[in-house]
Design a protein around this motif. Structure first.
Motif, PDB file in Angstrom:
ATOM      1  N   MET A 161       0.833  -1.189   0.000  1.00 19.42           N
ATOM      2  CA  MET A 161       0.000   0.000   0.000  1.00 19.42           C
ATOM      3  C   MET A 161       0.877   1.252   0.000  1.00 19.42           C
ATOM      4  SD  MET A 161      -2.893  -1.250   2.727  1.00 19.42           S
ATOM      5  CE  MET A 161      -4.181  -0.312   1.916  1.00 19.42           C
ATOM      6  N   ASP A 162       0.675   2.108  -0.987  1.00 21.48           N
ATOM      7  CA  ASP A 162       1.483   3.315  -1.149  1.00 21.48           C
ATOM      8  C   ASP A 162       0.654   4.534  -0.750  1.00 21.48           C
ATOM      9  OD1 ASP A 162       3.393   5.153  -1.796  1.00 21.48           O
ATOM     10  OD2 ASP A 162       3.673   4.508  -3.865  1.00 21.48           O
ATOM     11  N   GLU A 163       0.955   5.105   0.408  1.00 20.29           N
ATOM     12  CA  GLU A 163       0.296   6.316   0.924  1.00 20.29           C
ATOM     13  C   GLU A 163      -1.236   6.177   0.976  1.00 20.29           C
ATOM     14  OE1 GLU A 163       2.101   8.555   2.198  1.00 20.29           O
ATOM     15  OE2 GLU A 163       3.992   8.725   1.114  1.00 20.29           O
ATOM     16  N   PRO A 164      -1.760   5.203   1.708  1.00 18.82           N
ATOM     17  CA  PRO A 164      -3.214   5.013   1.738  1.00 18.82           C
ATOM     18  C   PRO A 164      -3.994   6.165   2.365  1.00 18.82           C
ATOM     19  CG  PRO A 164      -2.146   3.592   3.350  1.00 18.82           C
ATOM     20  CD  PRO A 164      -1.059   4.170   2.492  1.00 18.82           C
ATOM     21  N   SER A 165      -3.326   7.006   3.156  1.00 13.16           N
ATOM     22  CA  SER A 165      -4.051   8.114   3.801  1.00 13.16           C
ATOM     23  C   SER A 165      -4.057   9.387   2.969  1.00 13.16           C
ATOM     24  CB  SER A 165      -3.424   8.425   5.170  1.00 13.16           C
ATOM     25  OG  SER A 165      -2.189   9.102   5.029  1.00 13.16           O
ATOM     26  N   MET A 166      -3.357   9.380   1.839  1.00 16.92           N
ATOM     27  CA  MET A 166      -3.191  10.617   1.069  1.00 16.92           C
ATOM     28  C   MET A 166      -4.540  11.198   0.628  1.00 16.92           C
ATOM     29  SD  MET A 166      -0.944  11.317  -2.375  1.00 16.92           S
ATOM     30  CE  MET A 166       0.606  11.256  -1.497  1.00 16.92           C
ATOM     31  N   GLY A 167      -4.752  12.468   0.931  1.00 19.68           N
ATOM     32  CA  GLY A 167      -5.937  13.180   0.468  1.00 19.68           C
ATOM     33  C   GLY A 167      -7.209  12.877   1.224  1.00 19.68           C
ATOM     34  N   LEU A 168      -7.120  12.143   2.325  1.00 16.36           N
ATOM     35  CA  LEU A 168      -8.319  11.759   3.064  1.00 16.36           C
ATOM     36  C   LEU A 168      -8.484  12.613   4.319  1.00 16.36           C
ATOM     37  CD1 LEU A 168      -8.170   7.854   2.921  1.00 16.36           C
ATOM     38  CD2 LEU A 168      -9.267   9.424   1.323  1.00 16.36           C
ATOM     39  N   ALA A 169      -9.728  12.873   4.682  1.00 15.39           N
ATOM     40  CA  ALA A 169     -10.038  13.562   5.934  1.00 15.39           C
ATOM     41  C   ALA A 169      -9.615  12.678   7.106  1.00 15.39           C
ATOM     42  CB  ALA A 169     -11.531  13.864   6.011  1.00 15.39           C
ATOM     43  N   PRO A 170      -9.277  13.282   8.251  1.00 19.85           N
ATOM     44  CA  PRO A 170      -8.809  12.496   9.405  1.00 19.85           C
ATOM     45  C   PRO A 170      -9.737  11.350   9.794  1.00 19.85           C
ATOM     46  CG  PRO A 170      -8.428  14.818   9.799  1.00 19.85           C
ATOM     47  CD  PRO A 170      -9.197  14.728   8.509  1.00 19.85           C
ATOM     48  N   ARG A 171     -11.042  11.580   9.758  1.00 17.82           N
ATOM     49  CA  ARG A 171     -11.978  10.503  10.117  1.00 17.82           C
ATOM     50  C   ARG A 171     -11.844   9.321   9.174  1.00 17.82           C
ATOM     51  NH1 ARG A 171     -16.604   9.081   7.998  1.00 17.82           N
ATOM     52  NH2 ARG A 171     -16.719  10.952   6.714  1.00 17.82           N
ATOM     53  N   LEU A 172     -11.675   9.612   7.880  1.00 24.30           N
ATOM     54  CA  LEU A 172     -11.551   8.544   6.893  1.00 24.30           C
ATOM     55  C   LEU A 172     -10.209   7.829   7.002  1.00 24.30           C
ATOM     56  CD1 LEU A 172     -13.193  10.258   3.801  1.00 24.30           C
ATOM     57  CD2 LEU A 172     -14.143   8.426   5.208  1.00 24.30           C
ATOM     58  N   VAL A 173      -9.177   8.586   7.405  1.00 31.04           N
ATOM     59  CA  VAL A 173      -7.870   7.962   7.603  1.00 31.04           C
ATOM     60  C   VAL A 173      -7.976   6.876   8.666  1.00 31.04           C
ATOM     61  CG1 VAL A 173      -5.509   8.332   8.437  1.00 31.04           C
ATOM     62  CG2 VAL A 173      -6.543   9.963   6.838  1.00 31.04           C
ATOM     63  N   GLU A 174      -8.625   7.181   9.776  1.00 33.68           N
ATOM     64  CA  GLU A 174      -8.799   6.182  10.836  1.00 33.68           C
ATOM     65  C   GLU A 174      -9.577   4.977  10.333  1.00 33.68           C
ATOM     66  OE1 GLU A 174     -10.219   7.576  14.557  1.00 33.68           O
ATOM     67  OE2 GLU A 174      -8.851   9.285  14.637  1.00 33.68           O
ATOM     68  N   GLU A 175     -10.605   5.220   9.529  1.00 35.37           N
ATOM     69  CA  GLU A 175     -11.413   4.120   8.997  1.00 35.37           C
ATOM     70  C   GLU A 175     -10.585   3.220   8.085  1.00 35.37           C
ATOM     71  OE1 GLU A 175     -15.573   3.567   6.472  1.00 35.37           O
ATOM     72  OE2 GLU A 175     -15.100   5.498   7.407  1.00 35.37           O
ATOM     73  N   VAL A 176      -9.781   3.838   7.217  1.00 33.62           N
ATOM     74  CA  VAL A 176      -8.942   3.064   6.299  1.00 33.62           C
ATOM     75  C   VAL A 176      -7.929   2.228   7.081  1.00 33.62           C
ATOM     76  CG1 VAL A 176      -7.104   3.270   4.573  1.00 33.62           C
ATOM     77  CG2 VAL A 176      -9.252   4.505   4.253  1.00 33.62           C
ATOM     78  N   PHE A 177      -7.329   2.795   8.118  1.00 34.84           N
ATOM     79  CA  PHE A 177      -6.338   2.042   8.881  1.00 34.84           C
ATOM     80  C   PHE A 177      -6.990   0.935   9.708  1.00 34.84           C
ATOM     81  CE2 PHE A 177      -3.460   5.247   7.445  1.00 34.84           C
ATOM     82  CZ  PHE A 177      -2.221   4.646   7.470  1.00 34.84           C
ATOM     83  N   ASP A 178      -8.217   1.135  10.142  1.00 35.40           N
ATOM     84  CA  ASP A 178      -8.952   0.047  10.800  1.00 35.40           C
ATOM     85  C   ASP A 178      -9.160  -1.110   9.826  1.00 35.40           C
ATOM     86  OD1 ASP A 178      -9.123   1.335  13.235  1.00 35.40           O
ATOM     87  OD2 ASP A 178     -11.160   2.098  12.904  1.00 35.40           O
ATOM     88  N   ILE A 179      -9.458  -0.773   8.581  1.00 29.04           N
ATOM     89  CA  ILE A 179      -9.659  -1.796   7.554  1.00 29.04           C
ATOM     90  C   ILE A 179      -8.350  -2.540   7.264  1.00 29.04           C
ATOM     91  CG2 ILE A 179     -10.155  -2.129   5.084  1.00 29.04           C
ATOM     92  CD1 ILE A 179     -12.227   0.225   5.457  1.00 29.04           C
ATOM     93  N   ILE A 180      -7.245  -1.796   7.214  1.00 28.15           N
ATOM     94  CA  ILE A 180      -5.943  -2.427   6.989  1.00 28.15           C
ATOM     95  C   ILE A 180      -5.653  -3.444   8.091  1.00 28.15           C
ATOM     96  CG2 ILE A 180      -3.445  -2.020   6.903  1.00 28.15           C
ATOM     97  CD1 ILE A 180      -4.102   0.740   5.642  1.00 28.15           C
ATOM     98  N   ARG A 181      -5.947  -3.069   9.331  1.00 33.49           N
ATOM     99  CA  ARG A 181      -5.738  -3.993  10.452  1.00 33.49           C
ATOM    100  C   ARG A 181      -6.628  -5.232  10.304  1.00 33.49           C
ATOM    101  NH1 ARG A 181      -6.973  -0.773  14.270  1.00 33.49           N
ATOM    102  NH2 ARG A 181      -4.967  -0.121  15.075  1.00 33.49           N
ATOM    103  N   ALA A 182      -7.875  -5.023   9.893  1.00 30.19           N
ATOM    104  CA  ALA A 182      -8.808  -6.147   9.727  1.00 30.19           C
ATOM    105  C   ALA A 182      -8.335  -7.097   8.628  1.00 30.19           C
ATOM    106  CB  ALA A 182     -10.206  -5.620   9.410  1.00 30.19           C
ATOM    107  N   ILE A 183      -7.817  -6.561   7.535  1.00 27.93           N
ATOM    108  CA  ILE A 183      -7.312  -7.387   6.439  1.00 27.93           C
ATOM    109  C   ILE A 183      -6.135  -8.229   6.934  1.00 27.93           C
ATOM    110  CG2 ILE A 183      -6.131  -7.321   4.192  1.00 27.93           C
ATOM    111  CD1 ILE A 183      -7.827  -4.765   3.626  1.00 27.93           C
ATOM    112  N   ASN A 184      -5.269  -7.626   7.712  1.00 28.90           N
ATOM    113  CA  ASN A 184      -4.135  -8.360   8.287  1.00 28.90           C
ATOM    114  C   ASN A 184      -4.618  -9.477   9.202  1.00 28.90           C
ATOM    115  OD1 ASN A 184      -2.047  -8.136  10.967  1.00 28.90           O
ATOM    116  ND2 ASN A 184      -1.136  -8.601   8.996  1.00 28.90           N
ATOM    117  N   GLU A 185      -5.633  -9.193  10.004  1.00 27.27           N
ATOM    118  CA  GLU A 185      -6.155 -10.208  10.929  1.00 27.27           C
ATOM    119  C   GLU A 185      -6.802 -11.366  10.186  1.00 27.27           C
ATOM    120  OE1 GLU A 185      -8.650  -7.879  13.469  1.00 27.27           O
ATOM    121  OE2 GLU A 185      -6.966  -7.159  14.701  1.00 27.27           O
ATOM    122  N   GLN A 186      -7.227 -11.125   8.945  1.00 25.63           N
ATOM    123  CA  GLN A 186      -7.785 -12.198   8.122  1.00 25.63           C
ATOM    124  C   GLN A 186      -6.701 -13.047   7.463  1.00 25.63           C
ATOM    125  OE1 GLN A 186     -10.522 -10.529   5.274  1.00 25.63           O
ATOM    126  NE2 GLN A 186     -12.044  -9.985   6.809  1.00 25.63           N
ATOM    127  N   GLY A 187      -5.433 -12.645   7.592  1.00 27.55           N
ATOM    128  CA  GLY A 187      -4.363 -13.500   7.097  1.00 27.55           C
ATOM    129  C   GLY A 187      -3.460 -12.912   6.041  1.00 27.55           C
TER     130      GLY A 187
END
Length: 242
Positions: free
Chosen positions: A165-191
């Motif tokens: 993932m190359d700069e996944p937070s770029m151009g996103l509002a702070p609330r959306l940045v947190e949401e995207v990083f929560d999703i990244i963590r969930a994807i990792n937890e899935q394997g």
């Protein structure tokens, strides 16, 4: 997800050049199965060149890149993706005049002859219910946060072992940045093992297991996420505190 200890990606003493410009200068790092590894650094540090080198878009002038013990630095990008590495590029790079569903289908293109399309689509729609609801909407009419979700979903359609993932937070509002990083963590937890290049140091290290810091094409710091967060140089340079 807990790392298994087996090295998945090995970047060994890599040098890259753009003409006479020496961009990466003996960069080495490794990513183990199950990890989230963050590559941090400012502009012109060599982060994006590192990602392009992993994906075969830039060839090393010296050094090797290996995936699951096999060298990949001389392979075409399509073959690298087939072997299990999927990119979520900076700026998302969707097909704006295609629908959400068509973009997801394009994500499956390199593995289109293999079974599993329906299962991967169900997984993506489970992570991103909004994409399912709007699957016939044109990608170009989506908000920045929605487009980032689609870019991640498109990469997951290849059933990757390693998500880059190359700069996944770029151009996103702070609330959306947190949401995207929560999703990244969930994807990792899935394997799925994740390699994330990011300027938002605090967010990246909040989900990463380990990290590396690049400056002027060289790795200057490496350690666990907690060690890097507590490092005074990181705090001063990237977190605005001493």
């Amino acid at each position: 997800m807990k790392a298994s200890g087996r090295v998945l990606l090995n970047f060994c003493d890599v040098h890259t050049h753009y003409g006479s410009l020496h961009v990466l200068k003996g960069v080495s790092y490794e990513i183990r199965e199950g990890e989230i590894v963050a590559l941090l650094g400012g502009n012109a540090s060599g982060k994006s060149t590192t990602m392009k080198t992993v994906l075969g878009l830039v060839r090393p002038s010296e050094g090797t890149v290996s995936f699951r013990g096999q060298p990949i630095h001389a392979l075409r990008t399509s073959e690298i993706v087939r072997r299990g590495i999927a990119p979520v590029p900076e700026g998302r790079r969707l097909f704006p005049r295609m629908t959400i569903l068509e973009n997801l289908e394009m994500g499956r293109y390199t593995r289109r002859a293999e079974p599993g399309w329906a299962e991967e689509l169900d997984r993506v729609f489970g992570l991103f219910p909004l994409l399912k609801e709007r699957r016939h909407q044109l990608a170009g009419t989506m908000s920045g946060g929605e487009q980032q979700m689609l870019a991640i979903g498109r990469a997951l359609m290849t059933r990757p072992t390693l998500l880059c993932m190359d700069e996944p937070s770029m151009g996103l509002a702070p609330r959306l940045v947190e949401e995207v990083f929560d999703i990244i963590r969930a994807i990792n937890e899935q394997g799925t093992t994740i390699f994330v290049i990011e300027q938002n140091v605090n967010m990246a290290l909040s989900i990463a297991h380990r990290g590396y810091v690049l400056q002027m094409g060289e790795v200057v710091l490496a350690g666990s996420a907690q060690e890097l967060l507590e490092n005074p140089l990181i705090r001063k340079a990237y977190l605005g505190s001493g």
